[in-house]
Design a protein around this motif. Structure first.
Motif, short mmCIF file in Angstrom:
data_model
loop_
_atom_site.label_atom_id
_atom_site.label_comp_id
_atom_site.label_asym_id
_atom_site.label_seq_id
_atom_site.Cartn_x
_atom_site.Cartn_y
_atom_site.Cartn_z
N ALA A 1 0.95 -1.22 -0.10
CA ALA A 1 0.02 0.01 0.05
C ALA A 1 0.99 1.21 0.19
O ALA A 1 0.73 2.35 -0.82
N LEU B 1 2.02 2.00 -3.37
CA LEU B 1 0.78 2.53 -4.13
C LEU B 1 0.46 4.22 -3.65
O LEU B 1 0.24 4.94 -4.75
N LEU B 2 0.73 4.43 -2.57
CA LEU B 2 0.40 5.76 -1.97
C LEU B 2 1.70 6.74 -2.37
O LEU B 2 1.40 8.12 -2.39
N PRO C 1 3.23 7.74 -5.44
CA PRO C 1 2.93 8.67 -6.60
C PRO C 1 2.09 9.91 -5.84
O PRO C 1 2.70 11.05 -6.45
N GLY C 2 1.10 9.81 -5.24
CA GLY C 2 0.20 10.85 -4.87
C GLY C 2 0.72 11.55 -3.91
O GLY C 2 0.74 12.91 -3.98
N PHE C 3 1.48 10.92 -3.21
CA PHE C 3 1.91 11.75 -2.12
C PHE C 3 3.11 12.62 -2.42
O PHE C 3 3.41 13.91 -1.99
N PHE D 1 3.55 13.77 -5.41
CA PHE D 1 2.92 14.72 -5.96
C PHE D 1 2.46 15.95 -5.04
O PHE D 1 2.70 17.28 -5.31
N ILE D 2 1.91 15.39 -4.18
CA ILE D 2 1.17 16.45 -3.14
C ILE D 2 2.44 17.27 -2.43
O ILE D 2 2.30 18.45 -2.18
N LEU E 1 5.49 17.79 -3.52
CA LEU E 1 6.28 18.62 -4.75
C LEU E 1 5.28 19.87 -5.05
O LEU E 1 5.89 21.07 -5.02
N PHE E 2 4.23 19.54 -5.30
CA PHE E 2 3.39 20.66 -5.93
C PHE E 2 2.22 21.54 -5.09
O PHE E 2 1.45 22.26 -5.44
N PHE E 3 2.23 20.83 -3.66
CA PHE E 3 1.40 21.49 -2.87
C PHE E 3 2.12 22.07 -1.50
O PHE E 3 2.08 23.27 -1.20
N LEU E 4 2.93 21.22 -0.86
CA LEU E 4 3.36 21.43 0.42
C LEU E 4 4.57 22.45 0.20
O LEU E 4 5.02 23.28 0.65
N VAL E 5 5.31 22.19 -0.67
CA VAL E 5 6.42 22.86 -1.36
C VAL E 5 6.07 24.42 -1.61
O VAL E 5 6.36 25.43 -1.13
#
Lengths: 276, 276
Positions: free
Chosen positions: A6, A9-10, A12-14, A16-17, A19-23
């Motif tokens: 699991a 699987l988690l 790529p999504g995290f 992405f979040i 790199l492009f949200f938290l950063v």
């Protein structure tokens, strides 16, 4: 073992979040606090000048007015959705979902056509009914912003309240009527209190959405209706003072998080009430 | 005398009248743009004195509108694919994840939807400028994927929760490897959920304005960005023509998603409108 797969699987999504949200959000917060050494100078500037306090006040005023009017319009409609026959309910939902699915720019543009000096309402009132001597200023001011904002949030508000009310056991209202309460009293004394936690949660959500919304105040407001979100845009794209723009964005973020924590608290309270 | 009850029976139409007015307020303004789109004059007048298709011709003959529309379709398709894949991986991951911090991970997936878009927009704007990719095709696809894949995760997660996990386990028990069991058993069962997620992804991207204002350049201008510029600087009836076409599109998509929802409900063995 299962957790290991699991985790993969988690990833790529995290990633992405991260790199492009938290950063990016972290970048904005850091920029608002470092100049280049740690300083609260940008935030001080917001709270010391009268100009920016006015902007905060106007943003808050628009958000609160929108939330209050939206609740008054949405609550009865959500209730009617609960009690309506399925065919009527589908028809009502179509009216609610159509604006929900329509681009917000088109909705603002439509309101311009309806509300402007030579728009539909003024043509009707001045030209045909002769109710007014001169066109009323209905758009590019507070009235226009509130109408546009209410139009934006009401479908969301109705759908959230509808899901809250669906969970209420209508037999309780029937029981109150059976015990001699008139329909209005049964509604006010039994149904409404049961929905209050949901109402609080929905209103917090609407308030948070209204506070951070950019498009409608920018298109339907005038110079007086400059909100925090509009000012963020101005400081990033026109003034090019990213430090100060970041502080405004940071403040918007803090307001949002405060509103959201109240929202989740109200939602939890609602869940506990429903479980009882 | 049952005067009191007669009074309530006589006022039963009041909530319906109120509901009707709210629904009229929601849907009616959208249709004001339709006569404006077919109006021959470039001035706004109600009712239009002469009808024409010139504003639709303006749209189809103007490369900037057509290019923006094609760009939106291209961005929308990429976002839809990317968001559905990320959403699928995250939803399956979250469903199987049994280790610490599960609720935190769920909250983190939803976080991009809770923060005001303007804050994300300036954050990404700054990040992309520093990386030298602002205004590129990748920039707007990344921005839109960030605000669509949380929806995809929720929609696919809901589809996963509807199916019996023992089906996939049975396939494994019968000798299939886990990936094959997933691809041949679980995936076909959640296909309607995947389609809804992909459709949502496309639609949200196709509609999105604020990120597009910050992250696109003239070369990657999307339709909402073009509409934004049009409403702010031109305000000619071409916008009404574009709006009319988009309102038709959102109506079609709304009906389509309703059909899909019914298919989804039927697959899971529940009558339409009774899904969880």
């Amino acid at each position: 073992m299962a957790g290991y797969g699991a985790g993969l699987l988690l990833l790529p999504g995290f990633a992405f979040i991260l790199l492009f949200f938290l950063v990016p959000v972290g970048l904005i917060l850091a920029q608002s606090l470092f100049d280049p050494a740690f300083s609260l100078r940008f935030y001080e500037r917001i709270f010391t000048g009268p100009d920016y306090l006015t902007v905060l006040w106007i943003s808050l005023k628009i958000a609160i007015l929108t939330t209050a009017i939206s609740l008054a319009a949405s609550y009865p409609v959500a209730y009617m959705l609960v009690v309506a026959r399925p065919a009527i309910r589908s028809l009502m939902l179509a009216f609610i979902l159509l604006p929900f699915w329509t681009n917000v720019l088109i909705r603002c543009y439509a309101w311009m056509l309806v509300l402007q000096t030579k728009g539909l309402v003024n043509t009707l009132l001045v030209g045909w009914l002769h109710a007014l001597a001169a066109p009323a200023p209905l758009v590019f001011n507070l009235t226009g912003v509130i109408i546009g904002m209410v139009h934006y949030v009401v479908p969301i508000n109705i759908l959230v309240l509808f899901s809250v009310m669906k969970a209420v056991d209508l037999r309780l209202v029937q029981a109150a009527k059976g015990l001699g309460a008139n329909p209005l009293r049964a509604f006010l004394a039994v149904f409404v209190p049961l929905t209050l936690p949901g109402v609080r949660a929905a209103s917090m959500l609407v308030l948070v959405i209204s506070l951070g919304f950019f498009v409608t105040p920018a298109l339907l407001g005038g110079r007086e209706e400059t909100t925090i979100a509009i000012l963020v845009n101005t400081y990033f794209t026109e003034v090019l003072d990213w430090g100060f723009g970041s502080a405004l964005a940071g403040l918007l973020l803090v307001f949002t998080l405060a509103g959201l924590s109240l929202y989740f608290a109200a939602q939890r309270e609602g869940a506990e009430l429903a479980a009882r | 005398m049952t005067g009191r009850f007669d009074l309530f029976a006589a006022t039963r139409w009041v909530p319906w009248l109120f509901t009707g007015l709210v629904l009229f307020f929601l849907a009616a303004p959208l249709f004001v743009v339709v006569p404006a789109a077919f109006n021959n004059s470039s001035l706004l007048q109600f009712p239009p004195r002469a009808w024409s298709l010139r504003w639709f011709h303006q749209y189809f003959d103007n490369p900037s509108w057509i290019e923006a529309t094609l760009m939106s379709v291209k961005v929308g398709i990429c976002v839809s694919l990317l968001a559905t894949l990320l959403g699928l991986a995250s939803a399956v991951g979250l469903a199987r994840y049994r280790l610490f911090g599960r609720n935190l991970l769920r909250a983190l997936v939803m976080a991009p939807l809770l923060v005001p878009v303007i804050v994300i927009a300036v954050g990404l704007y700054e990040l992309f400028l520093r990386l030298g990719i602002n205004g590129s095709f990748a920039a707007i696809v990344i921005g839109h994927t960030l605000v669509t894949f949380p929806y995809a995760t929720v929609v696919i997660g809901a589809a996963l929760a509807e199916i019996d996990p023992r089906l996939e386990n049975a396939a494994v028990g019968l000798g299939a490897r886990r990936p094959r069991a997933f691809l041949e058993v679980t995936l076909p069962l959640i296909r309607p959920g995947l389609v809804v997620a992909a459709l949502f992804g496309f639609l949200i991207s196709f509609d999105e304005v604020v990120l597009a204002i910050f992250l696109t350049s003239p070369a990657t201008m999307t339709l909402p960005r073009r509409l934004w510029d049009g409403i702010r600087f031109e305000l000619n009836p071409t916008i009404a023509a574009v709006s009319t076409m988009l309102i038709v599109l959102s109506t079609v998509v709304m009906l389509l998603s309703e059909v899909l929802r019914r298919v989804l409900a039927r697959r899971s063995g529940l009558p339409a409108g009774q899904g969880r």
